[in-house]
Design an enzyme around this catalytic site. Sequence first.
Site, PDB file in Angstrom:
ATOM      1  N   SER A   1     -31.158 -63.381  30.158  1.00  0.00           N
ATOM      2  CA  SER A   1     -31.480 -63.157  31.336  1.00  0.00           C
ATOM      3  C   SER A   1     -31.983 -64.676  31.706  1.00  0.00           C
ATOM      4  CB  SER A   1     -32.240 -61.694  31.553  1.00  0.00           C
ATOM      5  OG  SER A   1     -33.014 -62.330  32.842  1.00  0.00           O
TER       6      SER A   1
ATOM      7  N   TYR B   1     -41.071 -58.019  30.017  1.00  0.00           N
ATOM      8  CA  TYR B   1     -39.445 -58.113  30.170  1.00  0.00           C
ATOM      9  C   TYR B   1     -39.335 -59.629  29.751  1.00  0.00           C
ATOM     10  CZ  TYR B   1     -34.605 -58.245  31.835  1.00  0.00           C
ATOM     11  OH  TYR B   1     -33.248 -58.376  31.768  1.00  0.00           O
TER      12      TYR B   1
END
Length: 255
Positions: free
Chosen positions: A140, A153
């Site tokens: 990501s 995250y």
Amino acid sequence: MTPSAASRIAVVTGASSGIGAATARQLAAAGYRVVLTARRKDRIEALAAELTAAGGQATAYALDITDRVAVDEFASAFKTVGVLVNNAGGALGADPVATGDPADWRQMYETNVIGTLNVTQALLPALTASGDGTVVVLSSTAGHGTYEGGGGYVAAKHAEHVLAETLRLEIVGTPVRVVEVAPGMVRTDEFALTRFGGDEEKAAKVYAGVAEPLTADDVAETITWAITRPSHVNIDLLIVRPRAQASNTKIHRDL
């Protein structure tokens, strides 16, 4: 490129929805025999039936990638594997570091990092035996830049990025490529909804005013393109964002 017989099996984790399902569809269309893994057996079985009906080859295998014993049992069925797409992962919560839930942090690390490690370790011998293997790590932009409210995250995705980068260094000289694809804002049915515990209003705010976030198909096309490059070509890292997103914290919104 049509995959060779030795490298035509592609394992996709987290294939029950979103980017994983879209990638499975595109790899099947490209001539790969796709092995779909996820915890939701009904979803991957339905997708396997869809791909088979369309003329592709697909098999569903219910799997929790954080369960190493189950992963090893799954991997033992393969002598060779051509492609592994480590897609399974996800985000939980958007609390600041000061008040974040350690259980959420732990679950994100287990799924995004340890899960990727489990499947990669278990299938690496079969990927090497194919003579033309590819490991894809779907990280990501969170693995390349921080933002407020994303600490858990971001930490997990940074670790996943480092896993891919280190593996590439360690196995250089073997017939296995390591590709990292790092998407920015992607609108799927479940990512933001899962992150906010099913709160549809909070999930909708993530994409508010953004005319065209990336779609699962956009990212799947990128993954498939990287996989289908000639064997000597390694796409180390692809960061993919919508035009409206200049960084994790700079997004154009028409509000």
